[in-house]
Design an enzyme around this catalytic site. Sequence first.
Site, PDB file in Angstrom:
ATOM      1  CG  HIS A 105      30.951  30.555 -29.840  1.00  0.00           C
ATOM      2  ND1 HIS A 105      31.548  30.148 -28.709  1.00  0.00           N
ATOM      3  CD2 HIS A 105      29.680  31.166 -29.649  1.00  0.00           C
ATOM      4  CE1 HIS A 105      30.605  30.389 -27.903  1.00  0.00           C
ATOM      5  NE2 HIS A 105      29.652  31.123 -28.287  1.00  0.00           N
ATOM      6  CE  LYS A 172      39.261  36.814 -19.220  1.00  0.00           C
ATOM      7  NZ  LYS A 172      40.883  36.736 -18.682  1.00  0.00           N
TER       8      LYS A 172
END
Length: 253
Positions: A105, A172
């Site tokens: 990222h 998650k």
Amino acid sequence: AQGLGGITTVLDVKILDYPCHAASLPVAMIPNCAATRHIHFKLKGDGPAVFEKPDLDTWPDIELPVDNIKRINIEDLSKENLSQLKVGDTVLLSGKILTARDAAHKKIVEYKNAGKPLPNGVDIANKLIYYVGPVDPVGDEAVGPAGPTTSTRMDKFTKDMMEMNILGMIGKAERRQPTIDLIKEYGSIYFIATGGAAYLIAQSIKKAQRVAFEELGMEAIYEFEIKDMPVTVAVDSEGNSIHSIGPAKFRSI
């Protein structure tokens, strides 16, 4: 437990003692993941902490409504039809997805800010991004264990990723409110995969190849071809979050 309510979080704790000076009174706990999982207790020096066993009758009977599972080909998904998926929906995804964890990222945003295309022609537009760093395969495996990492660490990158027109995310744990607001603003979606089931999730990955940032090792960008990968809609395109709805529903039982 996925932070959706319920009373089971820690499934196993291993405490290892090691020779050292007794005056240091050493205590060590190594949780599998720090995401919203903790317990409070006091050590008074008069013996070990004692926890009462929960009453097993407290657990509600839960049955998975198999008839309500939605099988979806990712190629058929678009910002226009994501609204058909609602928070809490159980989905089996098939098709191609890209992976990216923290390091990837960071690099993606650096390329974006520099106005440079991603390496090797990789395009994240209209793609689902899975927050995972897979383990190397063994034998004839397509990939080793490939369970989701905690999504909140990627919150700081979400606006940039949305501006690059990603379709949605898989990870998650919960998302912070600014990220939920971005998901709603961009008509995106956030799925959760089951934490702690990395090997089982890997069974749904039929092909895997590194496509960018190979120098990052397991944190490189991979392309996965998946078949019936089980996920749950955690934040839908209207900004509804299962991490708010789930605990509230459990408390009402």
